[in-house]
Design a protein around this motif. Sequence first.
Motif, short mmCIF file in Angstrom:
data_model
loop_
_atom_site.label_atom_id
_atom_site.label_comp_id
_atom_site.label_asym_id
_atom_site.label_seq_id
_atom_site.Cartn_x
_atom_site.Cartn_y
_atom_site.Cartn_z
N SER A 157 19.92 15.01 59.15
CA SER A 157 19.35 15.26 60.48
C SER A 157 17.91 15.75 60.39
O SER A 157 17.07 15.42 61.25
CB SER A 157 20.20 16.27 61.23
OG SER A 157 20.21 17.53 60.58
N VAL A 158 17.59 16.53 59.37
CA VAL A 158 16.22 17.02 59.21
C VAL A 158 15.31 15.91 58.69
O VAL A 158 14.17 15.75 59.16
CB VAL A 158 16.19 18.23 58.25
CG1 VAL A 158 14.75 18.63 57.92
CG2 VAL A 158 16.92 19.42 58.88
N THR A 159 15.80 15.13 57.75
CA THR A 159 15.00 14.03 57.21
C THR A 159 14.76 12.95 58.27
O THR A 159 13.65 12.41 58.39
CB THR A 159 15.69 13.42 55.99
OG1 THR A 159 15.88 14.43 54.99
CG2 THR A 159 14.86 12.27 55.40
N GLY A 160 15.82 12.64 59.04
CA GLY A 160 15.70 11.64 60.09
C GLY A 160 15.34 10.27 59.53
O GLY A 160 15.83 9.86 58.48
N ALA B 57 9.81 14.31 52.99
CA ALA B 57 10.84 14.34 54.03
C ALA B 57 12.22 14.62 53.44
O ALA B 57 13.01 15.41 53.98
CB ALA B 57 10.85 13.01 54.79
N ILE B 58 12.53 13.97 52.31
CA ILE B 58 13.81 14.20 51.65
C ILE B 58 13.93 15.65 51.22
O ILE B 58 14.98 16.30 51.38
CB ILE B 58 13.98 13.25 50.45
CG1 ILE B 58 14.03 11.80 50.92
CG2 ILE B 58 15.23 13.58 49.66
CD1 ILE B 58 14.02 10.79 49.81
N ASN B 59 12.85 16.19 50.66
CA ASN B 59 12.84 17.58 50.21
C ASN B 59 13.08 18.54 51.38
O ASN B 59 13.83 19.53 51.25
CB ASN B 59 11.51 17.89 49.55
CG ASN B 59 11.46 19.26 48.91
OD1 ASN B 59 11.96 19.47 47.81
ND2 ASN B 59 10.87 20.23 49.60
N ASP B 60 12.48 18.26 52.53
CA ASP B 60 12.69 19.12 53.70
C ASP B 60 14.16 19.14 54.12
O ASP B 60 14.70 20.17 54.51
CB ASP B 60 11.82 18.64 54.86
CG ASP B 60 10.34 18.92 54.64
OD1 ASP B 60 10.02 19.76 53.78
OD2 ASP B 60 9.51 18.30 55.34
N GLY B 61 14.81 17.98 54.03
CA GLY B 61 16.22 17.91 54.37
C GLY B 61 17.07 18.75 53.44
O GLY B 61 17.98 19.47 53.87
N GLY C 4 32.06 21.37 52.97
CA GLY C 4 30.71 21.72 52.53
C GLY C 4 29.84 20.50 52.29
O GLY C 4 28.67 20.46 52.71
N VAL C 5 30.40 19.50 51.62
CA VAL C 5 29.64 18.27 51.36
C VAL C 5 29.27 17.58 52.67
O VAL C 5 28.13 17.13 52.85
CB VAL C 5 30.46 17.32 50.46
CG1 VAL C 5 29.84 15.93 50.43
CG2 VAL C 5 30.54 17.88 49.04
N ALA C 6 30.23 17.53 53.60
CA ALA C 6 29.97 16.86 54.87
C ALA C 6 28.90 17.58 55.68
O ALA C 6 27.99 16.95 56.23
CB ALA C 6 31.28 16.76 55.67
N ILE C 7 29.00 18.90 55.77
CA ILE C 7 28.02 19.66 56.56
C ILE C 7 26.64 19.58 55.92
O ILE C 7 25.63 19.36 56.61
CB ILE C 7 28.47 21.13 56.71
CG1 ILE C 7 29.72 21.20 57.58
CG2 ILE C 7 27.36 21.97 57.34
CD1 ILE C 7 30.30 22.59 57.71
N CYS C 8 26.57 19.78 54.61
CA CYS C 8 25.27 19.73 53.93
C CYS C 8 24.62 18.35 54.05
O CYS C 8 23.41 18.24 54.25
CB CYS C 8 25.43 20.11 52.45
SG CYS C 8 25.77 21.87 52.18
N SER C 9 25.44 17.29 53.94
CA SER C 9 24.91 15.94 54.08
C SER C 9 24.37 15.72 55.49
O SER C 9 23.31 15.11 55.68
CB SER C 9 26.00 14.91 53.78
OG SER C 9 26.46 15.04 52.45
N THR C 10 25.11 16.22 56.48
CA THR C 10 24.68 16.07 57.87
C THR C 10 23.38 16.82 58.14
O THR C 10 22.46 16.28 58.79
CB THR C 10 25.78 16.58 58.82
OG1 THR C 10 26.98 15.84 58.59
CG2 THR C 10 25.36 16.41 60.27
N VAL C 11 23.29 18.07 57.65
CA VAL C 11 22.08 18.86 57.87
C VAL C 11 20.88 18.19 57.22
O VAL C 11 19.80 18.05 57.84
CB VAL C 11 22.27 20.29 57.33
CG1 VAL C 11 20.94 21.05 57.35
CG2 VAL C 11 23.32 21.04 58.14
N ALA C 12 21.04 17.76 55.97
CA ALA C 12 19.93 17.12 55.27
C ALA C 12 19.48 15.85 55.97
O ALA C 12 18.28 15.60 56.16
CB ALA C 12 20.32 16.82 53.83
#
Length: 493
Positions: free
Chosen positions: A425-428, A435-439, A415-423
């Motif tokens: 990738s969106v923040t870029g 931008a951080i909030n969007d992630g 869960g930590v790994a997936i959530c970190s990756t999603v955040a």
Amino acid sequence: MSSSEPDRAVPDPRRWKALALLCVAMFVVNLDAQIVLLAIPSIEQDLGFTSGSEQWVLSAYLLTFGGLLMLGGRMADLLGRRRMFFIGTTMFLLASVLCGLAWTGEVLIAARTLQGASAAVMAPTALSILVTTFDEGSERNKALGIWSGIAGFGATAALLVGGPINDLLGWEWIFFLNVPIALILLGLGPVLLRESRGERRNAFDIAGAITVTLALVLLVYAVVEAPDAGWLSAQTLGLIAASIVVFAIFAWVETRSAAPLVPLRIFRNGTLVGGNIVMLLLGMIGFGMGLLVSLYAQQVLGYSALIFGLGMAVMTVMTVFGSAVGQALVTRVGFKPVAAGAMTLLGIGCLLLSRISPDGSYLGDILIPLLVFGPGLGGCYVAATIASQTGVAADEAGLASGINSAGFQIGGALGVAICSTVAASVTGAATGTVAINDGFRAAFIACVVFAVLGLAVALLLRANRPAASPAAPAAEDVPAPRTGAPVHAQAGE
């Protein structure tokens, strides 16, 4: 009636005191899984971690904890549950002292590795002692409900107390806190806990122990490193492929072993399998959400670790409340509807958190989701734990407990790994709170997806309540009386 029946009919008079002691052990084990989260900036500054290496203060514990849990549970069955509990607690005490005294980052990571290994012995051993102390049915459900509530409280209390301890006393004290607790466990354990184990075996499944531990470590390591290495990188795919191959070798070994570490027949129990899948997804949601809400509060809203930790008190209280309600409902309606209802609350809580804003506030963006999420966390932990322990033979209680604990911890790593990756990738490459909030918003949606999957699995669980017929606790292998009835070993033997 055989002469063994009175032994089974008379409950251990110390069982509720023993439960309190076991709950303390599980509390501290779960507390240490996340308590370093808010202290990592201070640790990084004091010990001079290089960029990116500080994550191993958390990952080293998670890696060894998740990777060795199944081995720790089976060793308890074969070598004695109380004995292994004391060995694990002693290791945990020494590792905690070493963590607090660490003078370099390398020493701290090594100590956290030892601490995770000791927790992998303590957690399944404590749960298997509980399962063999209480007969299956309403009394065991009540005990498991209390256990689950304390375990959930430990996980949420990490965010509650970690910040204040770090800011007021220093990061060293998040480890020194374990010392008096471990001493209490070692002091009262011989008085309150009785020894038990599965059937004696002349051989220990060394090949099975090596392969299953290696497979789990490879899997957890791949997940922990995936956000930095990339999910489709050669490293991540290679480690996952290697883990699958080693798991296949492990299954082959177990089918040919005269004394298998993990008898594969245990997975014929559909309730055990379903309960552990729910526990895996619960770990993904709980750890993922905890990380995200902590980062949002500090990086976007600008709260200190102390203030945010105090703000988490409401979720801690609601988690305990959800555990108590969940235990009562499981006894009446079964674990299926409780697990389904709790997963629904978790999904709603994460959905509400997906609406966070850069100029938000604790009252406007965090409080209500925590009030919803807390009962779901507590209730789901209870239901999944009871489901995963239902119908398990007494001599395999440690193994089942190890699988249960491994599911939650490996789920947490995933869960930590997936959530970190999603955040990420969106923040870029963008900077700033928007931008951080969007992630973070996107990552909370990922948690909603986990909850939907958990709800689907919960609805597939067996509908009826856990069996009410008592199951005898495992007896210590001591010479039997002439009648052939087993003699239960007592505390202090």
